[in-house]
Design an enzyme around this catalytic site. Structure first.
Site, PDB file in Angstrom:
ATOM      1  CG  ASP A  30      -2.047   0.993   1.102  1.00 30.47           C
ATOM      2  OD1 ASP A  30      -3.199   0.572   0.923  1.00 30.47           O
ATOM      3  OD2 ASP A  30      -1.767   2.217   1.161  1.00 30.47           O
ATOM      4  CB  ILE A  31       0.833   4.284  -2.126  1.00 25.24           C
ATOM      5  CG1 ILE A  31       1.943   5.133  -2.689  1.00 25.24           C
ATOM      6  CG2 ILE A  31      -0.409   5.095  -1.831  1.00 25.24           C
ATOM      7  CD1 ILE A  31       1.648   5.683  -4.084  1.00 25.24           C
ATOM      8  CG  ASN A  87     -12.610  -0.605   3.494  1.00 29.60           C
ATOM      9  OD1 ASN A  87     -13.030  -1.133   4.525  1.00 29.60           O
ATOM     10  ND2 ASN A  87     -11.440   0.040   3.455  1.00 29.60           N
ATOM     11  CG  HIS A 100      -8.404  -2.723  -2.637  1.00 31.46           C
ATOM     12  ND1 HIS A 100      -9.278  -1.988  -3.397  1.00 31.46           N
ATOM     13  CD2 HIS A 100      -8.288  -2.070  -1.456  1.00 31.46           C
ATOM     14  CE1 HIS A 100      -9.680  -0.929  -2.703  1.00 31.46           C
ATOM     15  NE2 HIS A 100      -9.098  -0.957  -1.523  1.00 31.46           N
TER      16      HIS A 100
HETATM   17  P1  5GP Z   1      -9.736   1.603   0.196  1.00 32.00           P
HETATM   18  O1  5GP Z   1      -9.879   2.906   0.947  1.00 32.00           O
HETATM   19  O2  5GP Z   1     -10.385   1.683  -1.174  1.00 32.00           O
HETATM   20  O3  5GP Z   1     -10.163   0.400   0.974  1.00 32.00           O
HETATM   21  O4  5GP Z   1      -8.186   1.404   0.001  1.00 32.00           O
HETATM   22  C1  5GP Z   1      -7.453   1.966  -1.035  1.00 32.00           C
HETATM   23  C2  5GP Z   1      -6.015   1.807  -0.654  1.00 32.00           C
HETATM   24  O5  5GP Z   1      -5.243   1.982  -1.818  1.00 32.00           O
HETATM   25  C3  5GP Z   1      -5.529   2.841   0.372  1.00 32.00           C
HETATM   26  O6  5GP Z   1      -5.013   2.176   1.515  1.00 32.00           O
HETATM   27  C4  5GP Z   1      -4.474   3.633  -0.387  1.00 32.00           C
HETATM   28  O7  5GP Z   1      -3.381   4.003   0.430  1.00 32.00           O
HETATM   29  C5  5GP Z   1      -4.056   2.675  -1.489  1.00 32.00           C
HETATM   30  N1  5GP Z   1      -3.621   3.322  -2.719  1.00 32.00           N
HETATM   31  C6  5GP Z   1      -4.242   4.359  -3.367  1.00 32.00           C
HETATM   32  N2  5GP Z   1      -3.565   4.671  -4.485  1.00 32.00           N
HETATM   33  C7  5GP Z   1      -2.510   3.811  -4.567  1.00 32.00           C
HETATM   34  C8  5GP Z   1      -1.452   3.657  -5.508  1.00 32.00           C
HETATM   35  O8  5GP Z   1      -1.346   4.361  -6.526  1.00 32.00           O
HETATM   36  N3  5GP Z   1      -0.529   2.681  -5.249  1.00 32.00           N
HETATM   37  C9  5GP Z   1      -0.627   1.872  -4.141  1.00 32.00           C
HETATM   38  N4  5GP Z   1       0.340   0.953  -3.997  1.00 32.00           N
HETATM   39  N5  5GP Z   1      -1.605   2.010  -3.237  1.00 32.00           N
HETATM   40  C10 5GP Z   1      -2.541   2.953  -3.444  1.00 32.00           C
END
Ligand code: 5GP
Ligand code: ZN
Length: 116
Positions: A30-31, A87, A100
Protein backbone atom coordinates in the site's frame (compact mmCIF):
# COMPACT_ATOMS: atom_id res chain seq x y z
CA UNK A 1 -10.21 -0.99 -17.22
CA UNK A 2 -9.08 2.42 -18.41
CA UNK A 3 -8.34 4.97 -15.68
CA UNK A 4 -8.36 2.35 -12.94
CA UNK A 5 -5.25 2.76 -10.75
CA UNK A 6 -5.01 -0.91 -9.87
CA UNK A 7 -5.54 -2.09 -13.48
CA UNK A 8 -2.59 0.18 -14.31
CA UNK A 9 -0.54 -1.59 -11.65
CA UNK A 10 -1.60 -4.97 -13.11
CA UNK A 11 -0.61 -3.96 -16.64
CA UNK A 12 2.63 -2.32 -15.51
CA UNK A 13 1.86 1.28 -16.51
CA UNK A 14 1.82 2.43 -12.86
CA UNK A 15 4.76 1.39 -10.69
CA UNK A 16 4.15 -0.54 -7.49
CA UNK A 17 6.16 -2.70 -5.13
CA UNK A 18 4.75 -6.06 -6.19
CA UNK A 19 5.19 -8.79 -3.58
CA UNK A 20 3.15 -11.60 -5.15
CA UNK A 21 1.82 -12.49 -8.56
CA UNK A 22 0.19 -15.52 -10.13
CA UNK A 23 -2.13 -16.05 -13.08
CA UNK A 24 -5.16 -14.39 -11.52
CA UNK A 25 -4.05 -12.49 -8.39
CA UNK A 26 -1.40 -9.94 -7.56
CA UNK A 27 -0.32 -8.21 -4.34
CA UNK A 28 1.62 -5.02 -3.73
CA UNK A 29 2.53 -2.69 -0.89
CA UNK A 30 0.00 0.00 0.00
CA UNK A 31 1.31 3.47 -0.89
CA UNK A 32 0.17 4.87 2.49
CA UNK A 33 0.76 2.02 4.92
CA UNK A 34 -1.42 2.00 8.06
CA UNK A 35 0.69 -0.71 9.69
CA UNK A 36 4.28 -1.99 9.41
CA UNK A 37 2.97 -4.61 6.97
CA UNK A 38 0.23 -3.27 4.68
CA UNK A 39 -0.25 -5.16 1.45
CA UNK A 40 -3.14 -5.02 -1.02
CA UNK A 41 -4.21 -8.28 -2.66
CA UNK A 42 -6.25 -7.90 -5.83
CA UNK A 43 -7.68 -9.97 -8.68
CA UNK A 44 -5.94 -9.14 -11.97
CA UNK A 45 -9.32 -8.96 -13.64
CA UNK A 46 -11.13 -5.72 -12.89
CA UNK A 47 -14.16 -5.82 -10.65
CA UNK A 48 -15.31 -2.79 -8.67
CA UNK A 49 -15.85 -4.49 -5.31
CA UNK A 50 -17.43 -7.51 -3.62
CA UNK A 51 -20.88 -6.50 -4.85
CA UNK A 52 -19.67 -6.90 -8.45
CA UNK A 53 -18.11 -10.36 -8.38
CA UNK A 54 -19.52 -12.87 -10.81
CA UNK A 55 -19.93 -16.60 -10.25
CA UNK A 56 -16.97 -17.16 -12.58
CA UNK A 57 -14.75 -14.94 -10.42
CA UNK A 58 -15.69 -16.59 -7.13
CA UNK A 59 -12.95 -19.28 -7.27
CA UNK A 60 -10.34 -16.55 -7.87
CA UNK A 61 -11.56 -14.39 -4.99
CA UNK A 62 -11.76 -17.46 -2.73
CA UNK A 63 -8.00 -17.91 -3.02
CA UNK A 64 -7.24 -14.51 -1.45
CA UNK A 65 -7.11 -15.79 2.18
CA UNK A 66 -4.64 -18.46 1.09
CA UNK A 67 -2.40 -15.86 -0.59
CA UNK A 68 -2.74 -13.61 2.48
CA UNK A 69 -1.52 -16.44 4.69
CA UNK A 70 1.48 -17.13 2.44
CA UNK A 71 2.37 -13.42 2.60
CA UNK A 72 1.76 -13.25 6.37
CA UNK A 73 4.31 -16.04 6.80
CA UNK A 74 6.74 -14.37 4.41
CA UNK A 75 6.48 -11.07 6.31
CA UNK A 76 6.70 -12.76 9.73
CA UNK A 77 3.26 -11.77 11.02
CA UNK A 78 1.58 -15.18 10.92
CA UNK A 79 2.30 -15.83 14.60
CA UNK A 80 1.72 -12.30 15.94
CA UNK A 81 -1.51 -11.91 13.97
CA UNK A 82 -2.90 -9.89 11.12
CA UNK A 83 -6.09 -8.48 9.62
CA UNK A 84 -7.53 -9.14 6.17
CA UNK A 85 -10.35 -6.85 5.11
CA UNK A 86 -12.05 -5.26 2.16
CA UNK A 87 -14.05 -2.06 2.00
CA UNK A 88 -16.98 -2.33 -0.38
CA UNK A 89 -18.79 0.77 -1.64
CA UNK A 90 -18.98 4.26 -0.20
CA UNK A 91 -20.42 3.41 3.23
CA UNK A 92 -17.80 0.66 3.41
CA UNK A 93 -15.11 3.33 3.04
CA UNK A 94 -13.87 2.21 -0.37
CA UNK A 95 -11.75 4.80 -2.17
CA UNK A 96 -10.25 2.77 -5.03
CA UNK A 97 -12.89 0.94 -7.07
CA UNK A 98 -10.93 -2.15 -8.02
CA UNK A 99 -11.59 -4.92 -5.50
CA UNK A 100 -8.71 -5.22 -3.03
CA UNK A 101 -8.11 -6.88 0.30
CA UNK A 102 -5.92 -5.14 2.86
CA UNK A 103 -3.47 -7.42 4.65
CA UNK A 104 -2.22 -5.57 7.73
CA UNK A 105 -0.08 -6.51 10.67
CA UNK A 106 3.16 -5.97 12.52
CA UNK A 107 1.58 -4.04 15.41
CA UNK A 108 -1.56 -4.44 17.55
CA UNK A 109 -4.37 -3.14 15.33
CA UNK A 110 -7.03 -2.91 18.02
CA UNK A 111 -10.64 -4.02 17.79
CA UNK A 112 -12.00 -0.95 15.99
CA UNK A 113 -14.04 -1.61 12.86
CA UNK A 114 -16.25 1.46 12.65
CA UNK A 115 -15.41 5.19 12.72
CA UNK A 116 -16.87 7.06 15.74
P1 5GP B 1 -9.74 1.60 0.20
O1 5GP B 1 -9.88 2.91 0.95
O2 5GP B 1 -10.39 1.68 -1.17
O3 5GP B 1 -10.16 0.40 0.97
O4 5GP B 1 -8.19 1.40 0.00
C1 5GP B 1 -7.45 1.97 -1.03
C2 5GP B 1 -6.02 1.81 -0.65
O5 5GP B 1 -5.24 1.98 -1.82
C3 5GP B 1 -5.53 2.84 0.37
O6 5GP B 1 -5.01 2.18 1.51
C4 5GP B 1 -4.47 3.63 -0.39
O7 5GP B 1 -3.38 4.00 0.43
C5 5GP B 1 -4.06 2.67 -1.49
N1 5GP B 1 -3.62 3.32 -2.72
C6 5GP B 1 -4.24 4.36 -3.37
N2 5GP B 1 -3.56 4.67 -4.49
C7 5GP B 1 -2.51 3.81 -4.57
C8 5GP B 1 -1.45 3.66 -5.51
O8 5GP B 1 -1.35 4.36 -6.53
N3 5GP B 1 -0.53 2.68 -5.25
C9 5GP B 1 -0.63 1.87 -4.14
N4 5GP B 1 0.34 0.95 -4.00
N5 5GP B 1 -1.61 2.01 -3.24
C10 5GP B 1 -2.54 2.95 -3.44
ZN1 ZN C 1 -9.22 -2.06 -12.22
Amino acid sequence: MENCLFCKIVNGTLPAHIVYSDETLTAFKDIHPQAPVHILIIPKQHVDNLAGISKEMTPVISRIPEVATVLAKEYGIDKTGFRLLTNSGSDGGQTVYHLHFHLMGGKPLGPKLVKD
